[in-house]
Design a protein around this motif. Structure first.
Motif, PDB file in Angstrom:
ATOM      1  N   LEU A  98       0.820  -1.208   0.000  1.00 49.77           N
ATOM      2  CA  LEU A  98       0.000   0.000   0.000  1.00 49.77           C
ATOM      3  C   LEU A  98       0.855   1.259   0.000  1.00 49.77           C
ATOM      4  O   LEU A  98       0.425   2.305  -0.493  1.00 49.77           O
ATOM      5  CB  LEU A  98      -0.936  -0.018   1.221  1.00 49.77           C
ATOM      6  N   PRO A 155       1.292   1.172   5.915  1.00 54.34           N
ATOM      7  CA  PRO A 155       1.059   0.812   4.504  1.00 54.34           C
ATOM      8  C   PRO A 155       2.107  -0.133   3.924  1.00 54.34           C
ATOM      9  O   PRO A 155       1.768  -0.998   3.106  1.00 54.34           O
ATOM     10  CB  PRO A 155       1.088   2.175   3.799  1.00 54.34           C
ATOM     11  N   LEU A 173      -4.394   6.443   3.493  1.00 55.37           N
ATOM     12  CA  LEU A 173      -4.926   6.043   2.191  1.00 55.37           C
ATOM     13  C   LEU A 173      -5.974   7.038   1.673  1.00 55.37           C
ATOM     14  O   LEU A 173      -6.067   7.289   0.473  1.00 55.37           O
ATOM     15  CB  LEU A 173      -5.546   4.653   2.288  1.00 55.37           C
TER      16      LEU A 173
END
Length: 587
Positions: free
Chosen positions: A91, A134, A200
């Motif tokens: 991520l 992430p 995010l």
């Protein structure tokens, strides 16, 4: 870098590339020389034992959202942990390449991570991940996420007051991860997950100035207010103010739009408009009809939510509480009763006196109309027989106190009256009939022992016992099958001579015992729970005694008085060596 492309570790894993590195650790892409399979290999200096701890922890876990361990190697002062290679991108790489993500995707990834974390938190002891960020989450091509890097994960120690070291990544780490602020727990991972979703959604790292998480709509006004509320709860400084579990957080993420201020106002407007319509149409009866339908939808939704909460709760008392609430809300539906029985049995496979009193209390509780929950359940035959089948089996197989067989007969006779294939599967209806008749034999056997009169047909008793062997019990529930095998074995031990007198042949009895032996032989006890293994051992020991009882019963041609004496001697000897008759379900 310790390993360069072309290096072969352990004579098996050829290094192809570097996937990443940080601090004193590195992760490589490697190929198995013989099979060609790709693996991820994590390298860490031997003087740090965290890799060994990580390997030991991962070996205990199995979940689609976690990597599995392939091997662990030690070479030239380094440890190498060989793990599944997750094809996709982290991520953190996604954020670098694409920036902030759509809220629908973030909510979906958040729900998936909740499932992984809930799995970890419900292990014994619970596993706390402690490094949610992430770069530790891999996104596969199919949209599934996998949690990697367990270097800081730990098993929670209930007796501990606080963690001994400060671990985690600044910005994503919860306040309690810093020394002297208490022990980390599930709420710690909830904080980290909230910080990851914040990154995010906003594209802003909480690990960079001004640090921490602010309301996401300060940066993206288009985002859902409900999602913003969820993240603010996740990242509260006080762990007690966050969500109580990842299951609870997942439940909120599934319904984040319902928490939007605009949605709340819209529902309120609809409710006020609806109330006005009902008032205007009350004379025609339409208002009453609309109100009834709306009320039914609301009750049904709440009932479902109660069941979801019960099923997702770890604590038994919490499960039972939500089951009670569901029964009180809709006493005529079977699902809450089924979950109640399942909760009684799931820990130790026993239906205790306390649990039986609780069940009776729930069934006998009267609602506002003066009807008991038992009566309300009886108004819908389809729901009643579903509940009766499970309650009856709980009494028959698992109840510890006296009178269990009599109570089971009442419930199982209701289930036996179900319409096969519609209200209950045909196999279940047949089994309920057999069990209810067997339960009835117990009462008659009790009368026989007191009066000396033959009150039952042992030929019919034998037919019902053996009919259970043809029902494929082990396909439904192995524990139930083992308890029924124990039932058949004990009845042969105690009544072999009487069964012979009723016309049951030696080969018939031996055939039933051999059938049970084959079932036991076909099961791998090493893969079963301690409780199942205990039942298997009891059954195997009982088979030996039962075979002796059959041989003794057919050595001579007994009259009825000798049959009773032989059965009595076998009963006493079996009880002296193995336990009381009650322990083996014998009346």
């Amino acid at each position: 870098m310790s390993c360069s492309p072309g290096t072969v570790l352990g004579g098996t894993y050829r290094i192809l590339d570097v996937l990443g590195r940080g601090g004193s650790a590195a992760v490589y892409l490697a190929r198995h020389e013989r099979t060609g399979r790709l693996w991820a290999v994590k390298e860490i200096p031997e003087k740090r034992n965290s890799l060994v701890m990580e390997a030991e922890l991962l070996k205990k876990l199995s979940h689609p959202g976690l990597p599995s361990i392939g091997d662990i190697l030690k070479e030239k002062g380094m440890f190498y942990l060989v793990m599944d290679y997750i094809e996709g991108r982290s991520l953190s790489r996604l954020l670098k390449e694409e920036g902030a993500q759509p809220q629908e995707k973030v909510a979906d990834w958040g729900r998936q991570l909740c499932e992984v974390l809930e799995y970890l938190h419900t292990r014994t002891p619970p596993v706390i991940y402690r490094d949610m960020k992430p770069s530790n989450v891999m996104l596969k091509e199919d949209g599934a996420v996998v949690l990697v890097d367990f270097g800081t994960a730990r098993e929670r120690k209930e007796e501990g007051n606080e963690d001994t070291v400060c671990l985690g990544t600044r910005g994503y780490a919860a306040p309690e991860q810093y020394g002297g602020r208490g022990q980390t727990g599930p709420e710690t991972d909830i904080y980290g997950l909230g910080a990851v979703m914040y990154h995010l959604l906003t594209g802003r790292s909480p690990a960079e100035p001004p640090y921490g998480c602010r309301p996401v709509r300060d940066f993206r006004p288009d985002l859902s207010g409900g999602l913003e509320k969820i993240l603010l709860i996740c990242t509260k400084n006080d762990p007690k103010e966050r969500y109580g579990s990842c299951r609870e957080l997942a439940f909120a993420l599934e319904r984040y739009r319902e928490l939007d201020d605009a949605e709340i106002k819209r529902r309120n407007r609809r409710l006020r408009s609806f109330a006005g319509i009902c008032m205007l149409t009350a004379a025609t009866g339409l208002g009453s009809l609309f109100l009834h339908r709306a009320e039914c939808r609301a009750i049904s939704g709440t009932y479902k939510a109660y069941l979801e909460e019960a099923a997702g709760s770890v604590e038994k008392e919490r499960k039972l509480d939500f089951c009670r609430k569901a029964v009180d809300l809709e006493p005529g539906r079977a699902e809450a009763y089924l979950l109640l029985v399942q909760t009684f049995l799931e820990d130790d496979g026993k239906f205790t006196d306390e649990e039986e009193r609780l069940l009776r209390g729930i069934l006998d509780k009267k609602n506002q109309g003066g009807k008991s929950n038992r009566e309300q359940l009886g108004r819908n035959k389809g729901e009643q027989v579903r509940a009766a089948y499970e309650i009856g089996q709980a009494y028959f197989y698992y109840y510890e106190g006296s009178g269990g067989k009599g109570a089971s007969a009442i419930w199982l006779s209701l289930a036996a009256g179900a319409e096969p294939g519609k209200e209950l599967p045909e196999k279940a209806v047949t089994r309920a009939g057999c069990l209810s008749r067997i339960a009835g034999y117990y009462d008659k056997l009790s009368i026989q022992r007191k009066t000396g009169d033959m009150e039952i047909s042992y030929a019919e008793y034998w037919e019902d016992l053996t009919a259970l062997m043809e029902g494929g019990m082990e396909e439904d529930n192995r524990v139930t099958a083992l308890i029924m095998y124990r039932e058949i074995i004990s009845q042969i031990i105690f009544h072999a001579g009487t069964f012979r007198q009723a016309g049951v042949g030696m080969e018939e009895m031996r055939g039933q015992l051999e059938q049970i032996r084959k079932k036991l032989t076909g099961w791998d006890g090493g893969r079963e729970t301690d409780y199942v293994r205990t039942l298997m051992e009891e059954a195997e020991e009982g088979l030996i005694t039962a075979e002796t009882a059959v041989e003794a019963a057919f050595q001579t041609i007994p009259d009825s008085q000798e049959v009773r004496k032989t059965d009595k001697r076998l009963r006493r000897g079996y009880e002296d060596g193995t336990g009381t008759a009650e322990d083996y379900g014998v009346p």
